[in-house]
Design a protein around this motif. Structure first.
Motif, PDB file in Angstrom:
ATOM      1  N   GLN A 124      16.897   4.557  -1.220  1.00  0.00           N
ATOM      2  CA  GLN A 124      16.698   3.475  -0.235  1.00  0.00           C
ATOM      3  C   GLN A 124      16.412   4.057   1.141  1.00  0.00           C
ATOM      4  O   GLN A 124      15.580   3.568   1.898  1.00  0.00           O
ATOM      5  N   LYS A 172      11.575  -4.683   6.311  1.00  0.00           N
ATOM      6  CA  LYS A 172      11.915  -3.361   5.769  1.00  0.00           C
ATOM      7  C   LYS A 172      12.687  -2.570   6.817  1.00  0.00           C
ATOM      8  O   LYS A 172      12.434  -2.748   8.011  1.00  0.00           O
ATOM      9  N   PRO A 173      13.535  -1.655   6.448  1.00  0.00           N
ATOM     10  CA  PRO A 173      13.859  -1.302   5.067  1.00  0.00           C
ATOM     11  C   PRO A 173      14.720  -2.372   4.415  1.00  0.00           C
ATOM     12  O   PRO A 173      15.545  -2.977   5.086  1.00  0.00           O
ATOM     13  N   PHE A 174      14.501  -2.567   3.128  1.00  0.00           N
ATOM     14  CA  PHE A 174      15.239  -3.623   2.444  1.00  0.00           C
ATOM     15  C   PHE A 174      16.441  -3.064   1.699  1.00  0.00           C
ATOM     16  O   PHE A 174      16.486  -1.892   1.350  1.00  0.00           O
ATOM     17  N   ASN A 175      17.401  -3.940   1.511  1.00  0.00           N
ATOM     18  CA  ASN A 175      18.584  -3.599   0.724  1.00  0.00           C
ATOM     19  C   ASN A 175      18.385  -4.222  -0.661  1.00  0.00           C
ATOM     20  O   ASN A 175      18.175  -5.433  -0.777  1.00  0.00           O
ATOM     21  N   PRO A 176      18.416  -3.416  -1.730  1.00  0.00           N
ATOM     22  CA  PRO A 176      18.130  -3.937  -3.069  1.00  0.00           C
ATOM     23  C   PRO A 176      18.977  -5.164  -3.437  1.00  0.00           C
ATOM     24  O   PRO A 176      18.478  -6.114  -4.032  1.00  0.00           O
ATOM     25  N   LYS A 233       4.711   6.320   8.261  1.00  0.00           N
ATOM     26  CA  LYS A 233       3.282   6.308   7.944  1.00  0.00           C
ATOM     27  C   LYS A 233       2.552   5.345   8.879  1.00  0.00           C
ATOM     28  O   LYS A 233       1.511   5.667   9.459  1.00  0.00           O
ATOM     29  N   GLN A 258      12.931   4.942   2.456  1.00  0.00           N
ATOM     30  CA  GLN A 258      11.965   3.922   2.875  1.00  0.00           C
ATOM     31  C   GLN A 258      11.412   4.223   4.270  1.00  0.00           C
ATOM     32  O   GLN A 258      10.424   3.621   4.686  1.00  0.00           O
ATOM     33  N   PHE A 267      20.639   6.137  -5.693  1.00  0.00           N
ATOM     34  CA  PHE A 267      19.798   5.007  -5.335  1.00  0.00           C
ATOM     35  C   PHE A 267      19.877   4.734  -3.832  1.00  0.00           C
ATOM     36  O   PHE A 267      18.885   4.351  -3.213  1.00  0.00           O
ATOM     37  N   GLN A 310       7.559   1.776  -5.646  1.00  0.00           N
ATOM     38  CA  GLN A 310       8.479   2.426  -6.590  1.00  0.00           C
ATOM     39  C   GLN A 310       9.884   1.832  -6.465  1.00  0.00           C
ATOM     40  O   GLN A 310      10.543   1.527  -7.462  1.00  0.00           O
ATOM     41  N   MET A 311      10.331   1.687  -5.215  1.00  0.00           N
ATOM     42  CA  MET A 311      11.701   1.211  -5.008  1.00  0.00           C
ATOM     43  C   MET A 311      11.872  -0.250  -5.422  1.00  0.00           C
ATOM     44  O   MET A 311      12.863  -0.622  -6.033  1.00  0.00           O
ATOM     45  N   ILE A 369      11.102  10.557  -4.479  1.00  0.00           N
ATOM     46  CA  ILE A 369      11.593   9.261  -4.973  1.00  0.00           C
ATOM     47  C   ILE A 369      11.508   9.222  -6.493  1.00  0.00           C
ATOM     48  O   ILE A 369      12.447   8.797  -7.167  1.00  0.00           O
ATOM     49  N   ASP A 386       0.832  -1.207   0.000  1.00  0.00           N
ATOM     50  CA  ASP A 386       0.000   0.000   0.000  1.00  0.00           C
ATOM     51  C   ASP A 386       0.867   1.259   0.000  1.00  0.00           C
ATOM     52  O   ASP A 386       0.359   2.354  -0.228  1.00  0.00           O
ATOM     53  N   SER A 387       2.158   1.114   0.240  1.00  0.00           N
ATOM     54  CA  SER A 387       3.050   2.274   0.206  1.00  0.00           C
ATOM     55  C   SER A 387       3.603   2.451  -1.206  1.00  0.00           C
ATOM     56  O   SER A 387       4.327   1.599  -1.727  1.00  0.00           O
ATOM     57  N   ALA A 388       3.231   3.602  -1.807  1.00  0.00           N
ATOM     58  CA  ALA A 388       3.672   3.864  -3.186  1.00  0.00           C
ATOM     59  C   ALA A 388       5.191   3.934  -3.263  1.00  0.00           C
ATOM     60  O   ALA A 388       5.799   3.487  -4.236  1.00  0.00           O
ATOM     61  N   SER A 389       5.817   4.485  -2.211  1.00  0.00           N
ATOM     62  CA  SER A 389       7.276   4.638  -2.257  1.00  0.00           C
ATOM     63  C   SER A 389       7.975   3.281  -2.262  1.00  0.00           C
ATOM     64  O   SER A 389       8.966   3.088  -2.959  1.00  0.00           O
ATOM     65  N   ILE A 390       7.443   2.340  -1.480  1.00  0.00           N
ATOM     66  CA  ILE A 390       8.047   1.002  -1.463  1.00  0.00           C
ATOM     67  C   ILE A 390       7.846   0.326  -2.820  1.00  0.00           C
ATOM     68  O   ILE A 390       8.759  -0.291  -3.367  1.00  0.00           O
ATOM     69  N   ASP A 424       7.579   4.740   4.847  1.00  0.00           N
ATOM     70  CA  ASP A 424       6.625   3.649   5.074  1.00  0.00           C
ATOM     71  C   ASP A 424       6.492   3.368   6.572  1.00  0.00           C
ATOM     72  O   ASP A 424       5.395   3.137   7.083  1.00  0.00           O
ATOM     73  N   ASN A 443      17.870  -9.469   8.322  1.00  0.00           N
ATOM     74  CA  ASN A 443      16.458  -9.103   8.185  1.00  0.00           C
ATOM     75  C   ASN A 443      15.713 -10.011   7.215  1.00  0.00           C
ATOM     76  O   ASN A 443      14.634  -9.681   6.764  1.00  0.00           O
ATOM     77  N   GLU A 447       3.763  11.264   2.589  1.00  0.00           N
ATOM     78  CA  GLU A 447       3.741  10.223   1.565  1.00  0.00           C
ATOM     79  C   GLU A 447       3.818  10.835   0.170  1.00  0.00           C
ATOM     80  O   GLU A 447       4.591  10.385  -0.680  1.00  0.00           O
ATOM     81  N   PHE A 465      11.761  -0.363  -9.227  1.00  0.00           N
ATOM     82  CA  PHE A 465      12.999   0.167  -9.815  1.00  0.00           C
ATOM     83  C   PHE A 465      14.126  -0.865  -9.694  1.00  0.00           C
ATOM     84  O   PHE A 465      14.841  -1.149 -10.661  1.00  0.00           O
ATOM     85  N   THR A 466      14.242  -1.438  -8.486  1.00  0.00           N
ATOM     86  CA  THR A 466      15.305  -2.427  -8.237  1.00  0.00           C
ATOM     87  C   THR A 466      15.158  -3.624  -9.180  1.00  0.00           C
ATOM     88  O   THR A 466      16.131  -4.076  -9.786  1.00  0.00           O
TER      89      THR A 466
END
Lengths: 123, 400
Positions: free
Chosen positions: B307, A106-110, B316, B310, B303, A16-17, B100, A10-14, B313, B396, B93, A20-21
Motif C-alpha cells: 500500500q 489516493k493513496p487508498f486504504n484497501p 510519477k 502507491q 500488504f 496491481q494493488m 509490488i 494508467d499506473s500499473a502499480s495502482i 503514482d 478521502n 515505475e 489484488f485487494t
C-alpha cells in the motif's frame, strides 16, 4: 449484481494493488490502462457490476470515460468510483456531474475501498 | 504542449547515490540552467527540490553536473534534464511495479501458508477414526475407558477362575469317594464269588438233590465276575477323570496365581502415555496456531508495505508536471525564439494548471512566494466540510 469490477488506471502499480485487494475479497477483476481501453473493455464485457477509474489518463481521461459509459444503457446505473490523486472540490463536482457515484483520493486504504464497494454495490 | 523529444539515455538505469546537492534540484538547476536567474526558474528549481528529491538521487546514476553542462546550449541542457526525469519516472515505475509484484506474490504465499497452518492446527485438534472424528479429549477418555475395561474383564476372569478351582477341588474329593466305593464293590464281588464257590461245593455234596442249586451257584459266580470286571473298567475311567481334573486344577491355579499388580501398573502407564501424547499434541497445536497467526500478520504487513508503494503514482504525476514545463522551456530557449521571456514565464505559471494534487498546488504557491521574495501569505482557512451520513467511510472518500 455481478461481482466483476473494471479498474481503469494508467499506473500499473495502482492497477496491481486494486486488483489484488478486490481478488482477495472474492471479486473478479478486469483491467484497462486508459479511458479508451476501459470503454472498449466495458463495451465488450457485459457483466461488469462496478467501475473504478483514475481521473488523469492518456487517450481518454476518467471524466470522459464516465460520460461515455453513462450513454450506454448497460452502464446507465452502474456504480462508478473515481480513484485519483486529485482532491480539488471543483474536480469532484465535475466528477459528480459526469455521473460518478463516488470519489476516492489516493493513496487508498484497501479496507476503505472494500467498504465503499460494498456500500455502492451490495451483493 | 507535447514535444517529440529524443530519448536521451545517459545512464545504465542501475540505482546509485549521487551527491544530494546535485540531485536535490538547486545544483541541477544551477549547472543546467547557467545564468538564468529569473523568478520562474527559481520556482522550477524549488519544485525539483521538492518533487524529485531523493528518488532522482538513486536513479540518475552516472549523470554528473558536467554531463549536463556538456550540452552546448541551454536548449539542449533543458532537453537532457527533461529526458533524465522521464528516465527517472520510467525506472521508478518499472522498479516499483516489480517490487509490488514480488511483494504481492509474497503476501499471497504467506496468506496460503497461514491458511495451511490453520488447517493443520485444526486437523491436529481432531482424530479421524475412520467412522467418526473425535477431539483429543474424547480420544484420551476413550483410551482410559478401554484400558479400564480390559483390566476389569481380566479381574472378572480371575475371580471366575478362583470359583472354578473351588469346584475342581470338590470334584477331586468326589472322585476319591467314588474310588473308595469301587473298592467296596470289588470286595463284594470277590465275597460273592467265594460264596458261590462254597454253594457249588455244597450242592455237589447233595448229589442229585443239589443239582439245581449248583446251576444257581454257577450263575451267581458269573455275576460276581462280571461285577468285578465292570469295577475295573469304572476305576480306569475314574482314574482318567481324576488325572484330567488334576491337570485342569494346576492350569487354573497357575492363572489364578498371577499377580494383578503389573497389569494395573500397565493400565496406569497407558493412561499416562496418552496424557503425555495429548499434552505434546496440544503444544504442537499451540505452536501451529501461533505460526499461523504470525504468518497471517506477515501477509498483512507485506500488504501494508505494498500500500505504501502507491507513492509511485503520485511521484510519477509530479515528475510529469515538471517534465512538460521543462520541454516548454527547451522550446523557449531555442535561439531563434524572439519572445522567449514571455513564453518562459507562461510555461512556469501554466504549470499549476496541469497539477492533479492539492499538495502540488501548495508547493507551487510556496515556491513562487519564495522566488519573488514575498512573505508567505497567511494560510487560507480550509472550508469546513459538513459531514453527511455517507462520510463515515473516511476523509478521502466522497459518495455522491
Amino acid at each position: 449484481m455481478s461481482k466483476t469490477i473494471l479498474t481503469v488506471d494508467d499506473s500499473a502499480s495502482i492497477r496491481q494493488m486494486v486488483s489484488f485487494t478486490l481478488k482477495q475479497a472474492g471479486y473478479t477483476v478486469v483491467e484497462a490502462d486508459d479511458g479508451a481501453n476501459g470503454l472498449n473493455v466495458a463495451k465488450s464485457n457485459g457483466g461488469i457490476g462496478l467501475v473504478i477509474t483514475d481521473l488523469n489518463m492518456p487517450n481518454m481521461n476518467g471524466l470522459e470515460l464516465i460520460r461515455n459509459l453513462r450513454t450506454l444503457p448497460a452502464y446507465k446505473f452502474t456504480p462508478i468510483l473515481m480513484l485519483t490523486t486529485e482532491s480539488d472540490d471543483s474536480k469532484k463536482m465535475e466528477g459528480k456531474q459526469a455521473g460518478a457515484t463516488g470519489w476516492i483520493v489516493k493513496p487508498f486504504n484497501p479496507e476503505q475501498l472494500l467498504k465503499v464497494i460494498q456500500k455502492v454495490m451490495p451483493v | 504542449m507535447m514535444f517529440t523529444l529524443p530519448r536521451i539515455r545517459l545512464t545504465s538505469g542501475k540505482p546509485c547515490m549521487l551527491p544530494m546537492a546535485f540531485v536535490g534540484g538547486v545544483g541541477v538547476m544551477g549547472v543546467g540552467l547557467g545564468s538564468i536567474s529569473t523568478s520562474p526558474w527559481l520556482v522550477f528549481g524549488a519544485l525539483l527540490l521538492g518533487g524529485v528529491g531523493g528518488y532522482a538521487s538513486r536513479y540518475i546514476c552516472g549523470i554528473s553536473p558536467q554531463t549536463v553542462a556538456a550540452a552546448s546550449t541551454q536548449h539542449e541542457q533543458t532537453l537532457v534534464l527533461a529526458s533524465l526525469l522521464e528516465d527517472v519516472s520510467a525506472d521508478l515505475e518499472a522498479t516499483i511495479g516489480e517490487i509490488i509484484n514480488q511483494f504481492l506474490d509474497l503476501a499471497a504465499k504467506a496468506g496460503n501458508q497461514s491458511e495451511l497452518l490453520g488447517k493443520t492446527a485444526g486437523a491436529a485438534e481432531k482424530l479421524d477414526t475412520g467412522t467418526e472424528v473425535i477431539s483429543m479429549d474424547e480420544f484420551s477418555h476413550a483410551v482410559a475407558e478401554e484400558a479400564q475395561e480390559i483390566v476389569s474383564t481380566i479381574v472378572w476372569i480371575c475371580k471366575s477362575m478362583m470359583q472354578v478351582t473351588y469346584q475342581l477341588e470338590e470334584l477331586q474329593k468326589h472322585t476319591k469317594t467314588i474310588n473308595g466305593f469301587m473298592e467296596q464293590v470289588d470286595f463284594i464281588a470277590k465275597q460273592t464269588d467265594l460264596l458261590a464257590l462254597n454253594a457249588a461245593i455244597e450242592a455237589a455234596r447233595a448229589g442229585d438233590h443239589g443239582r439245581g442249586f449248583m446251576v444257581v451257584a454257577e450263575e451267581v459266580r458269573k455275576l460276581a465276575n462280571e461285577s468285578s470286571r465292570f469295577s475295573v473298567e469304572i476305576r480306569r475311567e475314574i482314574t482318567a477323570i481324576t488325572k484330567g481334573l488334576d491337570e485342569s486344577f494346576g492350569s487354573v491355579k497357575e492363572v489364578v496365581g498371577q499377580d494383578m499388580n503389573p497389569l494395573i501398573e500397565r493400565k496406569v502407564k497407558i493412561e499416562k502415555l496418552v496424557e503425555l501424547l495429548i499434552t505434546q499434541k496440544q503444544g504442537v497445536l499451540q505452536m501451529l496456531e501461533l505460526a499461523s497467526a504470525d504468518v497471517g500478520k506477515m501477509s498483512n504487513n507485506i500488504f501494508s508495505i505494498v500500500q505504501g508503494l502507491q507513492f509511485q503514482d503520485r511521484i510519477k504525476q509530479r515528475l510529469e508536471h515538471v517534465i512538460e514545463p521543462l520541454k516548454a522551456m527547451a522550446e523557449v530557449n531555442k535561439p531563434q525564439k524572439a519572445n522567449g521571456a514571455k513564453v518562459k514565464a507562461t510555461a512556469v505559471n501554466g504549470m499549476s494548471e496541469s497539477y492533479t494534487m492539492q499538495a502540488e498546488r501548495e508547493a507551487h504557491a510556496r515556491a513562487l512566494t519564495k522566488a519573488e521574495g514575498e512573505n508567505t501569505p497567511p494560510e487560507q482557512p480550509k472550508p469546513v466540510k459538513h459531514k453527511t451520513p455517507q462520510d463515515d467511510m473516511g476523509d478521502n472518500i466522497d459518495l455522491f
